[in-house]
Design an enzyme around this catalytic site. Structure first.
Site, PDB file in Angstrom:
ATOM      1  N   ASP A   6      38.555  33.005  36.650  1.00 14.66           N
ATOM      2  CA  ASP A   6      38.602  33.584  37.542  1.00 14.66           C
ATOM      3  C   ASP A   6      40.157  33.830  38.646  1.00 14.66           C
ATOM      4  O   ASP A   6      39.568  33.039  39.485  1.00 14.66           O
ATOM      5  CB  ASP A   6      37.072  33.647  38.625  1.00 14.66           C
ATOM      6  CG  ASP A   6      36.465  34.462  38.991  1.00 14.66           C
ATOM      7  OD1 ASP A   6      36.769  36.056  39.247  1.00 14.66           O
ATOM      8  OD2 ASP A   6      37.016  34.071  40.081  1.00 14.66           O
TER       9      ASP A   6
ATOM     10  N   TYR B 227      43.367  36.160  46.815  1.00  9.14           N
ATOM     11  CA  TYR B 227      43.354  34.988  46.858  1.00  9.14           C
ATOM     12  C   TYR B 227      45.288  34.704  46.383  1.00  9.14           C
ATOM     13  O   TYR B 227      45.997  34.972  45.959  1.00  9.14           O
ATOM     14  CB  TYR B 227      43.495  34.218  45.142  1.00  9.14           C
ATOM     15  CG  TYR B 227      41.408  33.868  45.160  1.00  9.14           C
ATOM     16  CD1 TYR B 227      40.602  34.048  46.541  1.00  9.14           C
ATOM     17  CD2 TYR B 227      40.702  34.167  43.811  1.00  9.14           C
ATOM     18  CE1 TYR B 227      39.346  34.363  46.082  1.00  9.14           C
ATOM     19  CE2 TYR B 227      39.746  33.601  43.549  1.00  9.14           C
ATOM     20  CZ  TYR B 227      38.613  34.145  45.142  1.00  9.14           C
ATOM     21  OH  TYR B 227      37.887  33.823  44.717  1.00  9.14           O
TER      22      TYR B 227
ATOM     23  N   LYS C  64      38.939  40.953  40.854  1.00  6.33           N
ATOM     24  CA  LYS C  64      38.059  41.142  41.711  1.00  6.33           C
ATOM     25  C   LYS C  64      38.295  42.858  42.533  1.00  6.33           C
ATOM     26  O   LYS C  64      39.297  43.176  42.673  1.00  6.33           O
ATOM     27  CB  LYS C  64      37.625  40.300  42.663  1.00  6.33           C
ATOM     28  CG  LYS C  64      36.969  38.758  42.112  1.00  6.33           C
ATOM     29  CD  LYS C  64      36.501  37.796  42.786  1.00  6.33           C
ATOM     30  CE  LYS C  64      35.714  36.599  42.561  1.00  6.33           C
ATOM     31  NZ  LYS C  64      37.117  36.042  41.986  1.00  6.33           N
TER      32      LYS C  64
END
Length: 334
Positions: free
Chosen positions: A44, A49, A75
Site C-alpha cells: 500500500d 508519501y 490513493k
C-alpha cells in the site's frame, strides 16, 4: 466485478517516503526486496508519501515481478504539478520529490492522480484506489466542499473504473475515529484503511464505525497496527503515537500492555499485529518498515502464537475494552 480477497498481511509504504526520518535509497530498496523475499504480496502506498517518492521506490520492486503476483493499492485526492516545486521538505516528510500538490476529489482529479501513480509505479494496473485524507484534520471547514466533489463526481468515477475492470476495489483512508464514524454509514466503498482508530491501545471505534462496517459488509484494513510506532517499542525515547511524540499517559498504558505481554512470553509488537485481525470486519494489517530487519521481524511476529489468556488479562486489567473481539478463528495461531 467482485471485490478481491485481501492478503492478511502487507507492507505500508509511508515510511519509504521519508516519513519523520530519511531512508536512504539502498536501504529502501533492500527493505522492499526483504518484504518480497519474506512472502509479502500486498503493498500500500500513496502519492502523498514523500510526494511520490514512495510510489517511485515501490515501483522499483514491483516492475521485476509479474503483475498478477501481487496486490497493490494507492490513493487519490492529491494531484501533483511538475511545474511547481518546493514541497520535498514539508512535514511530515524529511525529503521526497520536489513537486507541489493540490487537493482534488473530482473525477478529473482522480483520473490525473491515477495516471501519475501509474507512471511513478511503472505498472499498468492498480488493484485498489483509496480516497485519501478527506478529513477535518486536513481540510477543516473545507471538507464539506471536497465531500460534495467526491459524492457528485469522484466516487462515481471510481465505481465506473471498477465496473470496467480497471480496478478491483474502492477504499477510503482515515486517521481519526470521528471521521471514520462520519463516513462509514454513507460512503459506498469496499473497504476502509484506518490508521489509528482501532489498535491494541484504542478501541473507541468498536461500537460505532467498526460495527457499521460489519452491518454494511465493508472490510477494514488496519494501516497503523503499531499506532504509528508506540506499540512496536513503548520504551523507545522517540516513540510516536498518532504521528506525534507519545504523551506520558498513553506511553504508560502501552508499557502496562507490554508488561502483560511479557508475562505471557509474547512481544508486544506480535500482539499488536494479531489483535485487530480478531475483529470480524478486519481483513488485513499493513505495518510499515524502514529496514529489512524490521520487515523480517514483523513477518516473524505474525506467525507467533498468542494465548487466549493474554487477551483475558488485558481485559481484566482494563487495558482493552471488554467487548473487543479476541477469539481466534479456526486455524489461526493460538
Amino acid at each position: 466485478m467482485k471485490s478481491p480477497v485481501f492478503p492478511e498481511f502487507g507492507l505500508g509504504c509511508a515510511h519509504l517516503g521519508n516519513l519523520f526520518t530519511t531512508v536512504e535509497e539502498p536501504v529502501a530498496a533492500a527493505t522492499l526486496w526483504a518484504a518480497w523475499d519474506a512472502g509479502v504480496r500486498y503493498f500500500d502506498t500513496a502519492p502523498w508519501y514523500g510526494h511520490g517518492l514512495s510510489e517511485l521506490r515501490l515501483g522499483g520492486l514491483l516492475r521485476h515481478h509479474p503483475r498478477e503476483d501481487f496486490f497493490l493499492s494507492t490513493k487519490v485526492g492529491r494531484v501533483y504539478d511538475s511545474s511547481q516545486t518546493g514541497m520535498e521538505h514539508i512535514a511530515p516528510w524529511t525529503g521526497g520529490l520536489p513537486y507541489a500538490m493540490h487537493y482534488d476529489y473530482t473525477a478529473h482529479g482522480f483520473a490525473a492522480s491515477l495516471a501519475q501513480s501509474r507512471l511513478r509505479l511503472g505498472v499498468p494496473r492498480i488493484d485498489a484506489l483509496v480516497i485519501h485524507d478527506l478529513d477535518t484534520g486536513h481540510h477543516g471547514d473545507g471538507r464539506a466542499a471536497h465531500a460534495e466533489d467526491l459524492v457528485e463526481s469522484g466516487l462515481p468515477y471510481l465505481h465506473d473504473l471498477k465496473r470496467r475492470g480497471e480496478i478491483s476495489a474502492i477504499g477510503m483512508g482515515t486517521n481519526a475515529t470521528e471521521d471514520f464514524a462520519h463516513f462509514a454509514p454513507m460512503v459506498d466503498v469496499d473497504f476502509f484503511i484506518v490508521a489509528m482508530p482501532y489498535t491494541l491501545l484504542d478501541q473507541a471505534a468498536l461500537t460505532g464505525p467498526m460495527q457499521t462496517c460489519i452491518e454494511r459488509g465493508i472490510k477494514v484494513v488496519i494501516g497503523a497496527p503499531f499506532a504509528s510506532g508506540l506499540l512496536a517499542d513503548p520504551g523507545a525515547a522517540q516513540a510516536t503515537y498518532g504521528y506525534a511524540a507519545a504523551g506520558e499517559d498513553i506511553r504508560a498504558k502501552a508499557l502496562a500492555i507490554e508488561a502483560v505481554c511479557e508475562r505471557h512470553g509474547v512481544p508486544i509488537a506480535a500482539a499488536a499485529l494479531r489483535f485487530p485481525l480478531l475483529h470480524p470486519a478486519v481483513t488485513s494489517v499493513i505495518p510499515g518498515a524502514v529496514s529489512p530487519e524490521q520487515v523480517r521481524q514483523n513477518v516473524e511476529h505474525m506467525s507467533r502464537s498468542i494465548p487466549d489468556a493474554l487477551w483475558e488479562r488485558l481485559k481484566a486489567d482494563g487495558l482493552i475494552l471488554d467487548q473487543s473481539p479476541t477469539e481466534n478463528a479456526p486455524g489461526e495461531p493460538q
